[in-house]
Motif scaffolding. Structure first.
Motif, PDB file in Angstrom:
ATOM      1  N   ARG A  86      19.062 -21.742  26.504  1.00 46.49           N
ATOM      2  CA  ARG A  86      18.942 -21.007  25.234  1.00 46.49           C
ATOM      3  C   ARG A  86      20.103 -20.058  24.999  1.00 46.49           C
ATOM      4  O   ARG A  86      20.650 -20.005  23.909  1.00 46.49           O
ATOM      5  CB  ARG A  86      17.630 -20.222  25.205  1.00 46.49           C
ATOM      6  CG  ARG A  86      17.457 -19.407  23.929  1.00 46.49           C
ATOM      7  CD  ARG A  86      16.110 -18.725  23.872  1.00 46.49           C
ATOM      8  NE  ARG A  86      15.965 -17.958  22.627  1.00 46.49           N
ATOM      9  CZ  ARG A  86      14.892 -17.271  22.300  1.00 46.49           C
ATOM     10  NH1 ARG A  86      13.850 -17.253  23.126  1.00 46.49           N
ATOM     11  NH2 ARG A  86      14.843 -16.594  21.174  1.00 46.49           N
ATOM     12  N   TYR A  87      20.482 -19.325  26.022  1.00 42.31           N
ATOM     13  CA  TYR A  87      21.487 -18.271  25.855  1.00 42.31           C
ATOM     14  C   TYR A  87      22.854 -18.749  26.332  1.00 42.31           C
ATOM     15  O   TYR A  87      23.329 -18.363  27.395  1.00 42.31           O
ATOM     16  CB  TYR A  87      21.054 -17.008  26.600  1.00 42.31           C
ATOM     17  CG  TYR A  87      19.718 -16.475  26.131  1.00 42.31           C
ATOM     18  CD1 TYR A  87      19.568 -15.989  24.848  1.00 42.31           C
ATOM     19  CD2 TYR A  87      18.611 -16.494  26.978  1.00 42.31           C
ATOM     20  CE1 TYR A  87      18.338 -15.511  24.410  1.00 42.31           C
ATOM     21  CE2 TYR A  87      17.381 -16.018  26.548  1.00 42.31           C
ATOM     22  CZ  TYR A  87      17.258 -15.532  25.257  1.00 42.31           C
ATOM     23  OH  TYR A  87      16.038 -15.073  24.827  1.00 42.31           O
ATOM     24  N   LYS A  88      23.472 -19.581  25.528  1.00 39.06           N
ATOM     25  CA  LYS A  88      24.778 -20.124  25.882  1.00 39.06           C
ATOM     26  C   LYS A  88      25.874 -19.126  25.543  1.00 39.06           C
ATOM     27  O   LYS A  88      25.910 -18.561  24.446  1.00 39.06           O
ATOM     28  CB  LYS A  88      25.023 -21.434  25.143  1.00 39.06           C
ATOM     29  CG  LYS A  88      26.327 -22.120  25.516  1.00 39.06           C
ATOM     30  CD  LYS A  88      26.486 -23.434  24.787  1.00 39.06           C
ATOM     31  CE  LYS A  88      27.809 -24.097  25.167  1.00 39.06           C
ATOM     32  NZ  LYS A  88      27.991 -25.388  24.453  1.00 39.06           N
ATOM     33  N   ALA A  89      26.793 -18.891  26.481  1.00 42.82           N
ATOM     34  CA  ALA A  89      27.875 -17.926  26.297  1.00 42.82           C
ATOM     35  C   ALA A  89      29.139 -18.622  25.823  1.00 42.82           C
ATOM     36  O   ALA A  89      29.435 -19.749  26.208  1.00 42.82           O
ATOM     37  CB  ALA A  89      28.143 -17.185  27.609  1.00 42.82           C
ATOM     38  N   SER A  90      29.892 -17.924  24.965  1.00 43.34           N
ATOM     39  CA  SER A  90      31.191 -18.425  24.515  1.00 43.34           C
ATOM     40  C   SER A  90      32.141 -17.243  24.397  1.00 43.34           C
ATOM     41  O   SER A  90      31.730 -16.077  24.483  1.00 43.34           O
ATOM     42  CB  SER A  90      31.070 -19.153  23.173  1.00 43.34           C
ATOM     43  OG  SER A  90      30.560 -18.294  22.170  1.00 43.34           O
ATOM     44  N   SER A  91      33.406 -17.531  24.197  1.00 38.07           N
ATOM     45  CA  SER A  91      34.408 -16.466  24.149  1.00 38.07           C
ATOM     46  C   SER A  91      34.229 -15.585  22.921  1.00 38.07           C
ATOM     47  O   SER A  91      33.700 -16.008  21.896  1.00 38.07           O
ATOM     48  CB  SER A  91      35.816 -17.069  24.156  1.00 38.07           C
ATOM     49  OG  SER A  91      36.006 -17.880  23.004  1.00 38.07           O
ATOM     50  N   TYR A  92      34.703 -14.351  23.044  1.00 38.68           N
ATOM     51  CA  TYR A  92      34.630 -13.375  21.950  1.00 38.68           C
ATOM     52  C   TYR A  92      35.982 -12.724  21.769  1.00 38.68           C
ATOM     53  O   TYR A  92      36.691 -12.441  22.732  1.00 38.68           O
ATOM     54  CB  TYR A  92      33.592 -12.287  22.252  1.00 38.68           C
ATOM     55  CG  TYR A  92      33.723 -11.082  21.342  1.00 38.68           C
ATOM     56  CD1 TYR A  92      33.200 -11.095  20.063  1.00 38.68           C
ATOM     57  CD2 TYR A  92      34.416  -9.940  21.763  1.00 38.68           C
ATOM     58  CE1 TYR A  92      33.342 -10.008  19.214  1.00 38.68           C
ATOM     59  CE2 TYR A  92      34.562  -8.853  20.937  1.00 38.68           C
ATOM     60  CZ  TYR A  92      34.025  -8.882  19.662  1.00 38.68           C
ATOM     61  OH  TYR A  92      34.183  -7.810  18.818  1.00 38.68           O
ATOM     62  N   SER A  93      36.340 -12.467  20.510  1.00 40.34           N
ATOM     63  CA  SER A  93      37.554 -11.727  20.191  1.00 40.34           C
ATOM     64  C   SER A  93      37.260 -10.741  19.059  1.00 40.34           C
ATOM     65  O   SER A  93      36.515 -11.073  18.135  1.00 40.34           O
ATOM     66  CB  SER A  93      38.668 -12.683  19.742  1.00 40.34           C
ATOM     67  OG  SER A  93      39.746 -11.952  19.164  1.00 40.34           O
ATOM     68  N   PRO A  94      37.839  -9.540  19.111  1.00 43.02           N
ATOM     69  CA  PRO A  94      37.678  -8.594  17.998  1.00 43.02           C
ATOM     70  C   PRO A  94      38.200  -9.148  16.674  1.00 43.02           C
ATOM     71  O   PRO A  94      37.861  -8.629  15.607  1.00 43.02           O
ATOM     72  CB  PRO A  94      38.494  -7.376  18.455  1.00 43.02           C
ATOM     73  CG  PRO A  94      38.532  -7.481  19.937  1.00 43.02           C
ATOM     74  CD  PRO A  94      38.587  -8.947  20.238  1.00 43.02           C
ATOM     75  N   ALA A  95      39.020 -10.187  16.740  1.00 45.34           N
ATOM     76  CA  ALA A  95      39.552 -10.796  15.517  1.00 45.34           C
ATOM     77  C   ALA A  95      38.591 -11.822  14.922  1.00 45.34           C
ATOM     78  O   ALA A  95      38.818 -12.314  13.810  1.00 45.34           O
ATOM     79  CB  ALA A  95      40.898 -11.450  15.801  1.00 45.34           C
ATOM     80  N   ASP A  96      37.511 -12.168  15.640  1.00 37.60           N
ATOM     81  CA  ASP A  96      36.550 -13.153  15.133  1.00 37.60           C
ATOM     82  C   ASP A  96      35.918 -12.682  13.832  1.00 37.60           C
ATOM     83  O   ASP A  96      35.752 -11.477  13.599  1.00 37.60           O
ATOM     84  CB  ASP A  96      35.425 -13.379  16.155  1.00 37.60           C
ATOM     85  CG  ASP A  96      35.895 -14.102  17.398  1.00 37.60           C
ATOM     86  OD1 ASP A  96      36.981 -14.710  17.361  1.00 37.60           O
ATOM     87  OD2 ASP A  96      35.169 -14.056  18.410  1.00 37.60           O
ATOM     88  N   THR A  97      35.542 -13.629  12.994  1.00 38.82           N
ATOM     89  CA  THR A  97      34.712 -13.340  11.825  1.00 38.82           C
ATOM     90  C   THR A  97      33.282 -13.718  12.181  1.00 38.82           C
ATOM     91  O   THR A  97      33.001 -14.864  12.520  1.00 38.82           O
ATOM     92  CB  THR A  97      35.176 -14.139  10.601  1.00 38.82           C
ATOM     93  OG1 THR A  97      36.505 -13.733  10.254  1.00 38.82           O
ATOM     94  CG2 THR A  97      34.250 -13.900   9.417  1.00 38.82           C
ATOM     95  N   ILE A  98      32.391 -12.739  12.133  1.00 42.28           N
ATOM     96  CA  ILE A  98      30.995 -12.952  12.518  1.00 42.28           C
ATOM     97  C   ILE A  98      30.117 -12.580  11.319  1.00 42.28           C
ATOM     98  O   ILE A  98      29.797 -11.404  11.104  1.00 42.28           O
ATOM     99  CB  ILE A  98      30.619 -12.110  13.747  1.00 42.28           C
ATOM    100  CG1 ILE A  98      31.567 -12.414  14.918  1.00 42.28           C
ATOM    101  CG2 ILE A  98      29.176 -12.372  14.155  1.00 42.28           C
ATOM    102  CD1 ILE A  98      31.346 -11.551  16.131  1.00 42.28           C
TER     103      ILE A  98
END
Length: 248
Positions: A86-98
């Protein structure tokens, strides 16, 4: 004296080594939406050796994890989360649009003029993607970039305009209440008191309107009981007269 200096030096060296071995990573966690989810994520990850601490951002769906790289690694953390299914992790960047969305009930938004003021203010904020007004139901739906603003900032901006937003839900078991209260009770203490009343999901106050707005669950309370319970908490509520709109 020399022995004391040696002890201090060794302590500093050990602290430096420990700091040098500590990494911090922020990752997006798919499916993590609330404190209960975060508790499950934390429980799973803490089973790995070397996990030193975790913090969460629910709007961004991110977890920031401090770990000892001599005992574990990023791949191990991601694998452990993937194994939950259920809780799949992926990369994060402050430049991402969420992009996130929020519905807000605004009982003191009465007409198109009110919404125009809201629209002008929110459009000036960084991170607002779009807005959709529903004046007949006195709510707006806001899409925003959670990497550049947040629900709290949006609510604060609306409060500065003189509005009293609370959470909006489209379900049939949700009700809304709006009261005037004394200026002396327009504070966080009032919000805290109302939030512990049976059935209350959200509450907010506004100093420009001397108002209290509430979102509540109708299968747990009703308008009359809600008002009685709020009064019993010592809050002097008055139902305001019907608004007469002066829009031309």
């Amino acid at each position: 004296m020399i022995r004391t200096l040696v002890v201090i030096l060794l302590t500093m060296i050990n602290a430096h080594v420990a700091m040098a071995q500590t990494d911090t990573v922020t990752m997006r966690i798919k499916g993590m939406r609330c404190e209960e989810c975060a508790h499950k994520v934390k429980t799973v990850v803490k089973r790995l050796p070397g996990i030193n601490g975790m913090t969460f951002n629910f709007e961004r769906r991110t977890a920031t994890i401090a770990f000892d790289r001599a005992q574990t690694c990023l791949d191990s953390i991601q694998d452990r989360l993937a194994a939950t299914g259920r809780y799949k992790a992926s990369s994060y960047s402050p430049a991402d649009t969420i992009i996130r969305g929020m519905g807000l009930r605004i009982d003191d938004m009465h007409c198109q003029k009110c919404y125009n003021r809201i629209s002008q203010r929110l459009k000036a904020m960084t991170g607002i993607d779009s807005m959709a007004p529903h004046l007949d139901k006195q709510y707006i739906f806001v899409r925003y970039d959670a990497n550049r603003t947040c629900k709290a900032e949006i609510r604060r901006a609306l409060g500065e305009l003189g509005f009293t937003p609370v959470n909006y839900y489209s379900g049939p078991k949700v009700g809304y209440a709006y009261f005037n209260i004394p200026a002396s009770q327009v504070n966080q203490a009032t919000i805290d008191e109302v939030l512990i009343v049976d059935g209350v999901e959200d509450a907010n106050v506004n100093s420009r309107q001397n108002s209290l707005a509430v979102t509540y669950f109708t299968d747990e309370t009703n308008a009359e009981k809600l008002a009685a319970d709020i009064k019993a908490a010592g809050i002097e509520i008055v139902v305001p007269p019907a608004h007469e709109c002066d829009e031309k």
